[in-house]
Scaffold this motif. Structure first.
Motif, short mmCIF file in Angstrom:
data_model
loop_
_atom_site.label_atom_id
_atom_site.label_comp_id
_atom_site.label_asym_id
_atom_site.label_seq_id
_atom_site.Cartn_x
_atom_site.Cartn_y
_atom_site.Cartn_z
N ASN A 35 0.86 -1.18 0.00
CA ASN A 35 0.00 0.00 0.00
C ASN A 35 0.90 1.23 0.00
N GLU A 36 0.31 2.42 0.13
CA GLU A 36 1.09 3.65 -0.04
C GLU A 36 2.20 3.79 1.00
N TRP A 37 1.92 3.38 2.23
CA TRP A 37 2.87 3.61 3.31
C TRP A 37 3.37 2.31 3.94
N GLY A 38 3.40 1.23 3.18
CA GLY A 38 3.89 -0.03 3.71
C GLY A 38 3.29 -1.21 2.98
N PHE A 39 2.99 -2.27 3.73
CA PHE A 39 2.37 -3.44 3.12
C PHE A 39 1.76 -4.33 4.20
N GLU A 40 0.95 -5.30 3.74
CA GLU A 40 0.44 -6.36 4.59
C GLU A 40 1.04 -7.68 4.12
N ALA A 41 1.36 -8.54 5.07
CA ALA A 41 1.92 -9.85 4.74
C ALA A 41 1.12 -10.92 5.49
N TYR A 42 0.52 -11.84 4.74
CA TYR A 42 -0.29 -12.90 5.35
C TYR A 42 0.45 -14.23 5.26
N MET A 43 0.40 -14.99 6.35
CA MET A 43 1.04 -16.30 6.38
C MET A 43 0.33 -17.19 7.40
N GLU A 44 0.45 -18.48 7.23
CA GLU A 44 -0.07 -19.44 8.20
C GLU A 44 1.11 -20.26 8.69
N ILE A 45 1.41 -20.15 9.99
CA ILE A 45 2.64 -20.71 10.55
C ILE A 45 2.33 -21.84 11.52
N PRO A 46 2.77 -23.08 11.24
CA PRO A 46 2.66 -24.15 12.22
C PRO A 46 3.61 -23.87 13.39
N VAL A 47 3.10 -23.95 14.62
CA VAL A 47 3.94 -23.66 15.78
C VAL A 47 3.81 -24.75 16.83
N HIS A 48 4.82 -24.83 17.67
CA HIS A 48 4.88 -25.81 18.76
C HIS A 48 4.76 -25.03 20.06
N ASN A 49 3.66 -25.17 20.77
CA ASN A 49 3.43 -24.40 21.99
C ASN A 49 4.28 -24.94 23.13
#
Length: 337
Positions: A187-201
């Motif tokens: 976008n004009e002043w940055g960006f968005e980044a989408y991801m799905e991250i498998p994590v180990h709690n």
């Protein structure tokens, strides 16, 4: 790129101090290598100016307040939020000469912090997701100095490849080191980044911070970069819990920044205590800083010109550097060391 040498950064707002810290009088701060003084005016609004009296250069932050003005501790000269001298006791003049002035800065209160721009702002303070949503609470986490360049911290926030290694003791999964796909929307002043991250709690995170029993889960993560050094990472868990982390850095000098971090959550204190949330995020930040504080403060933007030679997980950082180069070009500024 050394962060204080980029003049255009002076035209962005940075959070420099909790506004509550000004209740007992003026305070000093160094922003972009410049010493400033902060105080509350007669309307209890934060004000900022250069931390030097125009008379004999004494530090104003060692002074006190008079009718909402900062008073020099040396000869008692008083200055308002615009930098105008309003009173100097050595003269009978009711209105001091206009040449008796100091440099005042753009200063606002937002999200419980004092935000300062050293030059005329080219954009407003970002509006953060969930900040005005009554279903979310705000947990203030960290206000501390970090010893790395602000862009290093920003890039790290979007780097999914480091998670399974740097955060192996908190939520990383060494059994699954391949980073997930990242979808980026500029976008004009940055960006968005989408991801799905498998994590180990780990570290009792599932009980203390997430209020869930699953040992492994997937975090749906929408991270937003606000140029130049602010990010908001919105993490959604399968339970519906949203953990939204706002991280801001204000450049102090070329080697250090002021870190401001707070979190929005759609749960309540009785579900998970603020103490537990802070404790877990403390571990995560410490893991990051253990690596980031070893990096070089002089960040080369040349990587932005060699995007084809980098891992897909580097793409957010590469785009970040390209957009900063475009910002410098737009405002007629060359990248300087």
């Amino acid at each position: 790129m050394l962060q204080t040498k980029q003049k255009i950064f002076r035209s962005f707002y940075f959070p420099v101090m909790p506004v509550a810290d000004l209740q007992d009088g003026p305070k000093p701060f160094k922003l972009m290598g410049e010493n400033i003084v902060l105080w509350l005016d007669d309307e209890q609004k934060p004000a900022a100016a250069i931390d030097r009296c125009c008379h004999r250069t004494a530090r104003l932050s060692k002074g006190e307040l008079r009718n909402g003005c900062i008073v020099c501790p040396y000869h008692g000269w008083a200055f308002n939020r615009d930098g105008k001298c309003t009173w100097f006791p050595q003269s009978e003049l009711e209105d001091p000469p206009k040449v008796y002035k100091i440099k005042g800065y753009h200063c606002e209160e937002r999200y419980g912090y004092v935000w300062v721009a050293l030059d005329t702002p080219i954009r407003d303070i970002p509006k953060f997701r969930y900040s005005d949503n009554p279903d979310f609470r705000k947990v203030d986490e960290f206000y501390e100095v970090i010893h790395c360049a602000a862009i290093r911290l920003m890039e790290n926030s979007f780097d999914v490849a480091h998670v399974n290694f740097v955060h192996k003791n908190t939520f990383g999964d060494l059994d699954n080191p391949i980073p997930p796909k990242v979808t980026i929307t500029p976008n004009e002043w940055g960006f968005e980044a989408y991801m799905e991250i498998p994590v180990h709690n780990k570290l009792n995170q599932k009980v203390q911070a997430l209020n869930m029993d699953d040992e492994r889960t997937v975090r749906k993560q929408l991270s937003e970069w606000f140029m130049p050094f602010i990010r908001q990472t919105n993490i959604t868990y399968p339970t519906g819990l949203i953990h939204s982390i706002v991280t801001c850095t204000a450049p102090i000098d070329d080697d250090t920044c002021q870190l401001v971090q707070f979190v929005y959550r759609n749960d309540r204190e009785e579900d998970v205590s603020a103490k537990s949330i802070i404790a877990f995020d403390r571990n995560v930040v410490d893991e990051d800083m253990d690596v980031l504080e070893t990096t070089d403060s002089n960040v080369s933007l040349d990587l932005a010109k060699k995007v084809e030679n980098h891992m897909l997980s580097d793409q957010p950082g590469i785009l970040m550097r390209k957009m900063l180069l475009e910002l410098f070009d737009k405002y007629g500024e060359q990248e300087m060391c």
